[in-house]
Design a protein around this motif. Sequence first.
Motif, PDB file in Angstrom:
ATOM      1  N   VAL A 167       1.200   5.075   1.448  1.00  0.00           N
ATOM      2  CA  VAL A 167       1.012   5.426   2.435  1.00  0.00           C
ATOM      3  C   VAL A 167       1.322   7.330   2.175  1.00  0.00           C
ATOM      4  N   LEU A 191      -2.636   2.547   9.988  1.00  0.00           N
ATOM      5  CA  LEU A 191      -2.475   2.402   9.522  1.00  0.00           C
ATOM      6  C   LEU A 191      -3.463   0.344   9.915  1.00  0.00           C
ATOM      7  N   ASP A 225      -6.877   0.185   9.890  1.00  0.00           N
ATOM      8  CA  ASP A 225      -7.879  -0.937   8.951  1.00  0.00           C
ATOM      9  C   ASP A 225      -7.316  -0.867   7.798  1.00  0.00           C
ATOM     10  N   ASP A 226      -5.758  -0.890   7.288  1.00  0.00           N
ATOM     11  CA  ASP A 226      -5.324  -1.489   5.983  1.00  0.00           C
ATOM     12  C   ASP A 226      -4.906  -2.774   6.236  1.00  0.00           C
ATOM     13  N   CYS A 227      -4.307  -3.135   7.611  1.00  0.00           N
ATOM     14  CA  CYS A 227      -4.344  -4.102   8.360  1.00  0.00           C
ATOM     15  C   CYS A 227      -5.649  -5.313   8.516  1.00  0.00           C
ATOM     16  N   PHE A 232      -7.108  -6.943   5.215  1.00  0.00           N
ATOM     17  CA  PHE A 232      -6.314  -7.072   4.385  1.00  0.00           C
ATOM     18  C   PHE A 232      -6.093  -8.844   5.576  1.00  0.00           C
ATOM     19  N   ILE A 290       1.026  -0.826   0.057  1.00  0.00           N
ATOM     20  CA  ILE A 290      -0.029  -0.014  -0.071  1.00  0.00           C
ATOM     21  C   ILE A 290       0.835   1.378  -0.201  1.00  0.00           C
TER      22      ILE A 290
END
Length: 134
Positions: A8, A19, A21-23, A26, A6
Amino acid sequence: MRSKTITVRTGGDARVHDLTDDCAGFADRERDGLLHVFVPHATAGIAILETGAGSDDDLLSALDELFPRDDRWRHRHGSRGHGRDHVLPAFIAPSITVPVLGGVLQLGTWQSICLVDTNVDNPERTVRLSFIAG
């Protein structure tokens, strides 16, 4: 192992970027295993800390006190004091690993996964997320 990167945008100021929410997005299609988060940069790190209650700003203030942005650093290129940014990953590691159970990150109630970036010369970072099934 499944992996993706990703991007940033950190801008021109030191910052702590959440991070989590991204993690979580995923890992949510997985079952049990380990999520590895890695930033392949010589001047950034990954940390687990509480955000939103001032801890992120406290971390940046502590880093400024421990590693002043001045001319004491031997590594000299870029903005004034940039050498301190190259010391940062020795104290805030460039990676972390988090257990995942049933597709859910096993973080504590107030824990967030964060990119810590004090390098004002690099406004964009790449973060690699990797899932290893267990």
